[in-house]
Scaffold this motif. Structure first.
Motif, PDB file in Angstrom:
ATOM      1  N   ASP A 273       5.599  17.011  -4.648  1.00 18.21           N
ATOM      2  CA  ASP A 273       4.883  15.696  -4.867  1.00 18.21           C
ATOM      3  C   ASP A 273       6.315  14.411  -4.615  1.00 18.21           C
ATOM      4  OD1 ASP A 273       2.822  16.790  -6.342  1.00 18.21           O
ATOM      5  OD2 ASP A 273       3.748  16.970  -8.483  1.00 18.21           O
TER       6      ASP A 273
ATOM      7  N   THR B   6       5.470  13.067  -2.062  1.00 18.43           N
ATOM      8  CA  THR B   6       4.476  12.114  -0.443  1.00 18.43           C
ATOM      9  C   THR B   6       3.305  11.846  -1.419  1.00 18.43           C
ATOM     10  OG1 THR B   6       4.107  11.817   1.756  1.00 18.43           O
ATOM     11  CG2 THR B   6       3.744  14.040   0.890  1.00 18.43           C
ATOM     12  N   ASP B   7       2.984  11.123  -0.842  1.00 17.82           N
ATOM     13  CA  ASP B   7       1.384  10.271  -1.701  1.00 17.82           C
ATOM     14  C   ASP B   7      -0.049  10.693  -0.020  1.00 17.82           C
ATOM     15  OD1 ASP B   7       1.354   9.546  -3.954  1.00 17.82           O
ATOM     16  OD2 ASP B   7       2.629   8.252  -3.186  1.00 17.82           O
ATOM     17  N   VAL B   8       0.729  10.128   1.627  1.00 15.98           N
ATOM     18  CA  VAL B   8       0.200   9.901   2.730  1.00 15.98           C
ATOM     19  C   VAL B   8       0.941  10.755   3.800  1.00 15.98           C
ATOM     20  CG1 VAL B   8      -0.949   8.930   4.114  1.00 15.98           C
ATOM     21  CG2 VAL B   8      -0.560   7.724   1.730  1.00 15.98           C
TER      22      VAL B   8
ATOM     23  N   CYS C 165       4.774   7.099   1.803  1.00 14.62           N
ATOM     24  CA  CYS C 165       4.172   7.933   2.840  1.00 14.62           C
ATOM     25  C   CYS C 165       5.259   8.977   3.539  1.00 14.62           C
ATOM     26  CB  CYS C 165       3.371   7.403   3.908  1.00 14.62           C
ATOM     27  SG  CYS C 165       2.703   7.774   6.004  1.00 14.62           S
TER      28      CYS C 165
ATOM     29  N   ARG D 292      -4.467  15.265  -0.687  1.00  9.03           N
ATOM     30  CA  ARG D 292      -3.683  13.859  -0.456  1.00  9.03           C
ATOM     31  C   ARG D 292      -4.272  13.241   0.609  1.00  9.03           C
ATOM     32  NH1 ARG D 292      -0.574  15.573  -3.941  1.00  9.03           N
ATOM     33  NH2 ARG D 292       1.963  14.822  -4.444  1.00  9.03           N
TER      34      ARG D 292
ATOM     35  N   ASP E  34       5.357   3.077  -8.444  1.00  3.20           N
ATOM     36  CA  ASP E  34       4.198   3.308  -8.342  1.00  3.20           C
ATOM     37  C   ASP E  34       2.972   3.350  -8.031  1.00  3.20           C
ATOM     38  OD1 ASP E  34       3.561   3.895 -11.325  1.00  3.20           O
ATOM     39  OD2 ASP E  34       3.608   1.688 -11.655  1.00  3.20           O
TER      40      ASP E  34
ATOM     41  N   ALA F 264      10.226   9.254  -4.616  1.00  2.00           N
ATOM     42  CA  ALA F 264       8.534   8.753  -5.599  1.00  2.00           C
ATOM     43  C   ALA F 264       8.401   8.666  -6.876  1.00  2.00           C
ATOM     44  CB  ALA F 264       7.894  10.249  -5.408  1.00  2.00           C
TER      45      ALA F 264
ATOM     46  N   GLU G 293       6.513   4.060   3.299  1.00  2.00           N
ATOM     47  CA  GLU G 293       7.282   4.614   4.499  1.00  2.00           C
ATOM     48  C   GLU G 293       8.773   5.419   4.823  1.00  2.00           C
ATOM     49  OE1 GLU G 293       5.879   5.767   9.434  1.00  2.00           O
ATOM     50  OE2 GLU G 293       4.397   4.323   8.027  1.00  2.00           O
TER      51      GLU G 293
ATOM     52  N   THR H 283       0.662  -1.196  -0.040  1.00  2.00           N
ATOM     53  CA  THR H 283      -0.307  -0.146   0.149  1.00  2.00           C
ATOM     54  C   THR H 283       1.081   1.112   0.082  1.00  2.00           C
ATOM     55  OG1 THR H 283      -1.966  -1.395   1.191  1.00  2.00           O
ATOM     56  CG2 THR H 283      -1.513   1.548   1.069  1.00  2.00           C
ATOM     57  N   TRP H 284       2.255   0.871   0.714  1.00  2.00           N
ATOM     58  CA  TRP H 284       2.872   2.552   1.173  1.00  2.00           C
ATOM     59  C   TRP H 284       3.786   1.863   1.611  1.00  2.00           C
ATOM     60  CZ3 TRP H 284      -1.156   4.776   5.022  1.00  2.00           C
ATOM     61  CH2 TRP H 284      -0.228   4.693   5.762  1.00  2.00           C
TER      62      TRP H 284
ATOM     63  N   TRP I 267       2.506   4.271  -3.602  1.00  6.28           N
ATOM     64  CA  TRP I 267       1.933   5.456  -2.685  1.00  6.28           C
ATOM     65  C   TRP I 267       3.756   5.773  -1.306  1.00  6.28           C
ATOM     66  CZ3 TRP I 267      -2.916   5.387  -0.390  1.00  6.28           C
ATOM     67  CH2 TRP I 267      -4.233   5.716  -1.321  1.00  6.28           C
TER      68      TRP I 267
END
Length: 398
Positions: A284, A286-288, A266, A314, A262, A258, A243, A240-241, A264
């Protein structure tokens, strides 16, 4: 109403947890918390902040927060100064809610969510029972209870995933790359180490397929080229991500990372106030957006970071792998912020040692956490905490 005393409490068993109690002339006491370097934070509270806060109106939360971080050494960091400010800020919000006889999430604007999905960070009972928290050295496996999830993800991650799904929990965070990072100083990873670290992902997918989301914690241990290499390898397992794959001190480097995957990214509790988050979001990178309210300036700053994340479209995902008051505060933030994606939790903590210390823990059922009921942060220290022989108390008063 005036602040009449600042009181700090810490116990040797959980030596990194520090509680702060803000006393007032109205008899209302607010409770806050921070984590790590408790002695240094305690010293800053009494040696520096007490003179700035005693005698002040505790309801001027925004002004007091600004006062606490208006120091040359407290600039957009998660250092002792910011952790001290965070603990006191949480106590001020707790006090505000108690005065108004409302839960903190109501003081923050009310509920945006009737419940929030949780994921399980796979720490164990002994994970924070150390004075020197390090990613590998504190893997203090314990037989204290049924949820020694740290050992489980390293030995039988598939069975652990099945156990979590039985409780309705559909996300888990693991960090099997830490041993290789420590051994190689984060500079490279061998083929053998890569295969070993990937094993938990293989076991999870074999046991439960895609029913379990996997969050990957890297603890800022890798250099950029190796972090990219690991990211590519793990994409086959649809995490999922990712970190903190690298040190969170370069928006440019994290943006480069990033763009290479593909999955995410964090960017997390290691960042300080909203200013470094702004840098990451503008690039851009970070996604979370993850925040630890005990480190980043409390609820006052945390809700600003959540709002900042929303302006960049976000999601917000509060951190928890520390103490019980911080967890309660995170839940109040989660249920009151519109862009909350998911709430971190540690079942070995909220079913285990948290209950040794506090009067209430957030209700988690079937993979969701629910708003706490009561006033303020809806939690207090148990009377037996004040009777512990390993308790250290320090007090500054008018």
């Amino acid at each position: 109403m005036k602040i009449t005393a600042l009181e700090t409490l810490r116990i040797e068993e959980f030596s990194n947890v520090l509680w702060v109690r803000v006393h007032t002339d109205a008899g209302i006491i607010g409770l806050g918390e921070t984590f790590y370097g408790a002695g240094a934070v305690e010293a800053h509270i009494h040696d520096t902040l007490a003179a700035r806060l005693l005698g002040r109106d505790p309801l001027r939360i925004e002004a007091l927060n600004k006062e606490m971080v208006n120091l040359p050494m407290a600039q957009s960091s998660t250092g002792a100064e910011y952790r001290a400010a965070s603990a006191i800020d949480l106590a001020l919000w707790d006090l505000f809610g108690k005065l108004c006889q409302q839960p903190v999430h109501q003081m923050l604007g009310g509920l945006c969510h009737d419940k929030v999905r949780v994921y399980n960070t796979c720490a164990g009972y002994g994970y924070v029972r150390s004075n020197n928290i390090r990613p590998v050295d504190t893997w203090n496996f314990s037989k204290e209870g049924p949820y020694e999830d740290l050992k489980a993800f390293m030995t039988d991650a598939g069975a652990l995933a099945e156990s979590l799904l039985e409780k309705g929990i559909t996300g888990m965070k693991i960090w099997p790359f830490d041993p290789a990072a420590i051994e190689n100083n984060g500079l490279f990873i061998t083929s053998e180490q890569m295969k070993k670290a990937v094993e938990p992902f293989e076991k999870i997918r074999k046991a439960v397929g895609d029913r379990m989301e996997i969050m990957v914690e890297f603890h800022c241990l890798w250099n950029l080229p190796t972090a990219k290499k690991i990211a590519k390898t793990l994409e086959a397992y649809a995490p999922t991500w990712y970190e903190d794959p690298i040190r969170m001190n370069s928006a440019q480097a994290l943006a480069d990372y990033a763009r290479s995957t593909d999955v995410w990214v964090c960017a997390s509790e290691t960042l300080g106030s909203r200013w470094p988050y702004k840098d990451m979001l503008e690039r851009d990178a970070t996604d979370v957006v993850m925040v630890d309210l005990c480190w980043t300036g409390g609820l006052t700053e945390g809700r600003k970071i959540a709002a900042l994340a929303e302006t960049y479209h976000r999601p917000f995902a509060p951190h928890d792998c520390t103490g019980p008051i911080g967890f309660a505060a995170a839940v109040h933030a989660s249920v009151s912020q519109p862009n909350t994606l998911i709430q971190e939790s540690v079942r070995a903590f909220y079913t285990g040692w948290y209950k040794e210390l506090v009067t209430a823990v957030p209700r988690i059922e079937n993979g969701y956490v629910y708003p706490m009921e009561g006033v303020g942060l809806c939690v207090d220290l148990l009377p037996q905490v004040f009777e512990r022989p390993d308790l250290h108390v320090r007090r500054s008063a008018l």
